[in-house]
Design a protein around this motif. Structure first.
Motif, PDB file in Angstrom:
ATOM      1  N   LEU A 136       0.852  -1.195   0.000  1.00 28.59           N
ATOM      2  CA  LEU A 136       0.000   0.000   0.000  1.00 28.59           C
ATOM      3  C   LEU A 136       0.879   1.233   0.000  1.00 28.59           C
ATOM      4  CD1 LEU A 136      -2.791   1.479   0.515  1.00 28.59           C
ATOM      5  CD2 LEU A 136      -2.258   1.255   2.942  1.00 28.59           C
ATOM      6  N   SER A 137       0.531   2.194  -0.831  1.00 22.20           N
ATOM      7  CA  SER A 137       1.205   3.491  -0.809  1.00 22.20           C
ATOM      8  C   SER A 137       0.157   4.572  -0.994  1.00 22.20           C
ATOM      9  CB  SER A 137       2.270   3.589  -1.905  1.00 22.20           C
ATOM     10  OG  SER A 137       1.683   3.475  -3.193  1.00 22.20           O
ATOM     11  N   SER A 138       0.313   5.671  -0.275  1.00 25.84           N
ATOM     12  CA  SER A 138      -0.689   6.722  -0.364  1.00 25.84           C
ATOM     13  C   SER A 138      -0.091   8.047   0.069  1.00 25.84           C
ATOM     14  CB  SER A 138      -1.902   6.387   0.522  1.00 25.84           C
ATOM     15  OG  SER A 138      -2.880   7.405   0.450  1.00 25.84           O
ATOM     16  N   ARG A 139      -0.596   9.106  -0.528  1.00 18.43           N
ATOM     17  CA  ARG A 139      -0.279  10.457  -0.081  1.00 18.43           C
ATOM     18  C   ARG A 139      -1.538  11.032   0.537  1.00 18.43           C
ATOM     19  NH1 ARG A 139       1.009  15.852  -3.758  1.00 18.43           N
ATOM     20  NH2 ARG A 139       0.424  17.322  -2.123  1.00 18.43           N
ATOM     21  N   LEU A 140      -1.454  11.388   1.811  1.00 18.92           N
ATOM     22  CA  LEU A 140      -2.598  11.901   2.549  1.00 18.92           C
ATOM     23  C   LEU A 140      -2.448  13.402   2.759  1.00 18.92           C
ATOM     24  CD1 LEU A 140      -2.747   9.121   5.283  1.00 18.92           C
ATOM     25  CD2 LEU A 140      -4.020   9.191   3.140  1.00 18.92           C
ATOM     26  N   ASP A 141      -3.530  14.127   2.568  1.00 20.78           N
ATOM     27  CA  ASP A 141      -3.564  15.559   2.851  1.00 20.78           C
ATOM     28  C   ASP A 141      -4.414  15.781   4.089  1.00 20.78           C
ATOM     29  OD1 ASP A 141      -2.046  16.112   0.597  1.00 20.78           O
ATOM     30  OD2 ASP A 141      -3.797  16.296  -0.694  1.00 20.78           O
ATOM     31  N   HIS A 142      -3.805  16.331   5.157  1.00 24.90           N
ATOM     32  CA  HIS A 142      -4.518  16.584   6.405  1.00 24.90           C
ATOM     33  C   HIS A 142      -4.630  18.090   6.632  1.00 24.90           C
ATOM     34  CE1 HIS A 142      -5.379  16.635  10.749  1.00 24.90           C
ATOM     35  NE2 HIS A 142      -5.879  15.420  10.550  1.00 24.90           N
ATOM     36  N   VAL A 147       0.839  17.399   4.462  1.00 27.17           N
ATOM     37  CA  VAL A 147       1.013  16.204   3.644  1.00 27.17           C
ATOM     38  C   VAL A 147       1.644  15.079   4.465  1.00 27.17           C
ATOM     39  CG1 VAL A 147       2.152  15.232   1.618  1.00 27.17           C
ATOM     40  CG2 VAL A 147       1.220  17.557   1.538  1.00 27.17           C
ATOM     41  N   VAL A 148       1.025  13.913   4.386  1.00 24.27           N
ATOM     42  CA  VAL A 148       1.553  12.709   5.023  1.00 24.27           C
ATOM     43  C   VAL A 148       1.702  11.646   3.944  1.00 24.27           C
ATOM     44  CG1 VAL A 148       1.142  10.893   6.715  1.00 24.27           C
ATOM     45  CG2 VAL A 148       0.432  13.243   7.217  1.00 24.27           C
ATOM     46  N   THR A 149       2.881  11.061   3.819  1.00 25.52           N
ATOM     47  CA  THR A 149       3.070   9.959   2.876  1.00 25.52           C
ATOM     48  C   THR A 149       3.127   8.655   3.671  1.00 25.52           C
ATOM     49  OG1 THR A 149       5.479  10.194   2.916  1.00 25.52           O
ATOM     50  CG2 THR A 149       4.280  11.396   1.210  1.00 25.52           C
ATOM     51  N   LEU A 150       2.482   7.635   3.145  1.00 26.38           N
ATOM     52  CA  LEU A 150       2.360   6.368   3.845  1.00 26.38           C
ATOM     53  C   LEU A 150       2.717   5.226   2.916  1.00 26.38           C
ATOM     54  CD1 LEU A 150       1.341   4.614   6.256  1.00 26.38           C
ATOM     55  CD2 LEU A 150      -0.930   4.737   5.212  1.00 26.38           C
TER      56      LEU A 150
END
Length: 280
Positions: A136-142, A147-150
């Motif tokens: 799993l890979s994702s870029r999260l915007d909070h 920006v949080v990359t996971l």
């Protein structure tokens, strides 16, 4: 409550049955599925083909309304009998799966406008229920953390899952590794390690550079923080905090808390029964 169209064909060249199908769903109201969901519309188109030994499908799902998102899905199943092995408990054991999901602008909370959105991401799963792997890979915007990359990956079977994850957040990073078991009884263990975390990215009056080490374990009703250590600098002062915490149902027990910030220090311990732990 759904409006859609299915077009399908069946062919039998020789002794092999083959099929092709297209399923199109037009603007399904999300609240018809769950009244608590926001007033959004869903639209989907799925195409598939296969025969008695394989299935291949791909499609696209769109979210319309105040929030717009898009996901692409690919799925493949192929029949591969496992020679020499005992008959499996799962009908899918002889059908290894390949699943890929890509998405863009996916809301992660029901409330709109939500504080967390997955700007983009990808999930891949390979294998059968008795042995599979995922990534799993994702870029999260909070709204607050920016920006949080996971990234995460792991392997599992019909009884357990083992995974590792890495996230970049608050100018630093957080690594996690753990094992989750649901058979024969629920149990999970997680190790957390964070470094270079800057609280000012969340609360601007609290700049710092912190390191976190923590071990957690639990089951469906119990949680235990075996040892958590937070160290580094906070507002220009050296900080060290250690804690042990246990939760059993509605009983919260702070077994140990010791905090040192600059020349100040404090310790605490105690327990309370109820819905929340307040104070020490």
């Amino acid at each position: 409550p759904f409006k859609g169209r299915l077009d399908a064909t069946l062919d039998t060249p020789g002794t092999q049955l083959r099929w092709n199908a297209v399923l199109q769903l037009e603007e399904i109201a999300a609240q018809q599925i769950n009244a608590a969901w926001p007033a959004l519309q869903l639209r989907a188109r799925l195409e598939g083909h296969g025969d008695t030994s394989q299935l291949h499908a791909q499609g696209e799902v769109q979210v319309l309304g105040a929030v717009r998102a898009q996901a692409k899905i690919g799925l493949a199943l192929e029949h591969r009998p496992r020679a020499g092995l005992a008959k499996s408990r799962s009908i899918l054991a002889d059908y290894p799966m390949t699943l890929d999901v890509d998405w863009h602008s996916l809301p992660m909370t029901a409330a709109q406008p939500g504080p967390l959105r997955s700007h983009s991401g990808k999930l891949s799963v390979r294998g059968v229920p008795e042995r599979y792997s995922f990534s799993l890979s994702s870029r999260l915007d909070h709204a607050t953390w920016h920006v949080v990359t996971l990234r995460a990956s792991g392997t599992g079977d019909s009884r357990s899952l083992r995974a590792t994850a890495q996230a970049s957040l608050l100018d630093g990073s957080l690594d996690a590794s753990g094992t989750w078991r649901w058979s024969p009884k629920p149990d999970w263990r997680v190790q957390l390690r964070g470094k270079d975390i800057n609280p000012a990215r969340y609360a601007k009056d609290w700049p710092g550079r912190l390191t976190l080490v923590a071990g957690l374990r639990g089951d469906h009703r119990r949680l235990r923080v075996q040892q958590a250590t937070l160290s580094g600098t906070l507002r220009g002062q050296p900080l060290r905090l250690t804690a042990r915490l246990a939760v059993d149902g509605r009983r919260y027990t702070l077994e140990h808390l010791a905090a040192h910030l600059g020349s100040a220090s404090a310790t605490a311990a105690g327990s309370v029964a109820g819905r929340a732990f307040i104070g020490a």
